[in-house]
Design a protein around this motif. Structure first.
Motif, PDB file in Angstrom:
ATOM      1  N   CYS B  73       0.694  -1.257   0.072  1.00 17.50           N
ATOM      2  CA  CYS B  73      -0.152   0.020  -0.154  1.00 17.50           C
ATOM      3  C   CYS B  73       0.766   1.390  -0.020  1.00 17.50           C
ATOM      4  O   CYS B  73       1.764   1.458   0.876  1.00 17.50           O
ATOM      5  CB  CYS B  73      -0.930  -0.003   1.043  1.00 17.50           C
ATOM      6  SG  CYS B  73      -1.848   1.656   1.125  1.00 17.50           S
ATOM      7  N   CYS B  76       0.182   3.946   2.856  1.00  9.24           N
ATOM      8  CA  CYS B  76       0.498   3.331   4.198  1.00  9.24           C
ATOM      9  C   CYS B  76       2.088   3.006   4.161  1.00  9.24           C
ATOM     10  O   CYS B  76       2.648   2.969   5.216  1.00  9.24           O
ATOM     11  CB  CYS B  76      -0.018   1.909   4.685  1.00  9.24           C
ATOM     12  SG  CYS B  76      -1.925   2.205   4.878  1.00  9.24           S
ATOM     13  N   CYS B  89      -7.100  -1.329   0.705  1.00 11.67           N
ATOM     14  CA  CYS B  89      -6.209  -1.378   1.734  1.00 11.67           C
ATOM     15  C   CYS B  89      -7.093  -1.797   2.787  1.00 11.67           C
ATOM     16  O   CYS B  89      -7.981  -0.842   3.351  1.00 11.67           O
ATOM     17  CB  CYS B  89      -5.227  -0.429   2.053  1.00 11.67           C
ATOM     18  SG  CYS B  89      -4.434  -0.304   3.640  1.00 11.67           S
TER      19      CYS B  89
END
Ligand SMILES: Nc1nc2c(ncn2[C@@H]2O[C@H](COP(=O)(O)OP(=O)(O)OP(=O)(O)O)[C@@H](O)[C@H]2O)c(=O)[nH]1
Ligand SMILES: [Mg+2]
Ligand SMILES: [Zn+2]
Ligand SMILES: [Zn+2]
Lengths: 277, 113
Positions: B73, B76, B89
């Motif tokens: 991701c 993230c 995600c």
């Protein structure tokens, strides 16, 4: 379907001529249509599982385990690489059109090749389970087409395209379109050597298709939203459809077109010209 | 049903391997089929049975490892587990995901016997 074992990819025909393209056990492969297996891996006693730690035993004697580590798509992919080399050598742009049945692949192609043929060499490989209808529709425009009939096979594979290429005239600097078998699932997995997959979704199919068939929309570089001439009669939300497609593939390019009216074709032809440059 | 095509590839690989090792019967085949590989395992088993008939792989059992879907991701900056290519995600809801695992389609090893 093969009567011996029921395998589905036997009995491929190219312009009506049968071919033995199956990797099935009872169709011994010969000549150029043979898949080239990946080089056999060297197997040492340790790799073969003789006393080796970490080697998975299936149940009985670990000494009889043979490490293989081979990709199921390796044979197809090695043919796709050869096709890609041929396209590079002749500076041919190859586009693989994928969609569910009836979304308008052939209609789009008829209009597209008619527009392109004046300015560059163009040819089409048509994949269908049965009939030469689609190749006939392309040939009616004066453009060369080869029909591949896959029988029960639900997608084209790279060796079929290789054989079809043998039947097409040289087309340096041209565009080769492949119309895959109408199917939103299976063609996603099989590289044919194309520069890009182009997914076609028509506005009668529902905005949720990219979420239901994510593999295909993920594999594609471009999505053509076709039949936009019908939008006034439908409650299809094009923006929602595009948002769904970008959930699956954030980099996906989208062009709205109508094979019937020619709407959006300037953008689509410009996209092809950029891809071919 | 590309499972038939995949089953034929499995049989081909198993036959090649068994021949190289002088095997005349294959007891089991271990596959790695990632959870994002788009393969219907029941269909694959059914097709393998059909495609392996009258081959050295006939009657072999299939052991199937299914590595989970893994993605990187970007927002993230970390690896997450996803159940489908359409999933966001699980931590931040973003779709800016690079799939890093779960698309495997391999024959790992075979057991002669
Ligand atoms: N209104 C409208 N109809 C279209 C358009 N494009 C295609 N059609 C119609 O949709 C139907 C299917 O079109 P095809 O071009 O045969 O679709 P296809 O994707 O090639 O179909 P398969 O090869 O069978 O998978 C035909 O009746 C076409 O006339 C469009 O842009 N607008
Ligand atoms: Mg068609
Ligand atoms: Zn299929
Ligand atoms: Zn996140």
């Amino acid at each position: 379907m093969c009567t011996t074992c029921g395998c589905g990819t036997d009995h491929v025909h190219i312009d009506g001529v049968g071919l033995a393209l199956s990797r099935g056990a009872h169709a011994p492969l010969t000549g150029t249509e043979q898949f080239v297996p990946a080089a056999p891996l060297p197997v040492t006693a340790e790799e073969a599982g003789i006393g080796a730690a970490g080697v998975h035993a299936h149940g009985t004697s670990a000494a009889r385990i043979v490490q293989v580590e081979r990709d199921l798509l390796a044979a197809n992919d090695s043919w796709a690489a050869k096709n890609r080399q041929r396209f590079a050598a002749s500076r041919t742009l190859c586009l693989n059109l994928v969609s569910s049945p009836g979304s308008g692949k052939t209609s789009l192609l008829v209009r597209t090749v008619s527009a392109l043929a004046a300015s560059r060499p163009v040819a089409v490989v048509e994949g269908d389970q049965q009939t030469s209808n689609d190749a006939d529709r392309i040939r009616a425009t004066g453009v060369a087409a080869v029909q591949v009939n896959t029988g029960k096979g639900c997608h084209l594979e790279a060796p079929m395209v290789s054989r079809a290429l043998d039947r097409l005239p040289a087309m340096a600097g041209g565009v080769l379109f492949i119309e895959n078998v109408g199917n939103l699932v299976c063609p996603a997995l099989f590289d044919l050597g194309e520069a890009a997959k182009v997914a076609i979704l028509s506005v009668t199919e529902g905005e949720d298709k990219p979420l239901k068939y994510p593999d295909m929309f993920r594999a594609a570089k471009l999505m053509l939203v076709n039949k936009v001439d019908l939008l006034p009669y439908l409650d299809f939300d094009v923006a929602l459809c595009e948002a769904n497609a970008r959930k699956v593939n954030p980099d996906l390019e989208v062009i709205r077109v109508s094979a019937r009216t020619g709407e959006g074709f300037d953008d689509w032809l410009a996209w092809i010209a950029r891809a071919a440059a | 049903m590309h499972e038939m095509s995949l089953a034929e590839s499995i049989v081909q690989i198993v036959e090649d391997t068994a021949r190289q090792h002088g095997g005349t019967r294959v007891a089991s085949v271990r596959l790695e089929i990632g959870q994002l590989a788009g393969v219907e395992l029941d269909a694959l088993r059914f097709c393998f049975e059909a495609a392996s008939r009258e081959t050295v792989a006939a009657g072999a059992t299939l052991a199937i490892d299914q590595p989970p879907g893994q993605a990187w991701c970007m927002p993230c900056g970390g690896s997450v587990t996803v159940g489908s290519l359409a999933d966001p995600c699980p931590d931040c809801g973003s779709h800016q995901l690079q799939v890093t695992g779960g698309t495997e389609l391999r024959v790992r090893d075979i057991e002669l016997g």
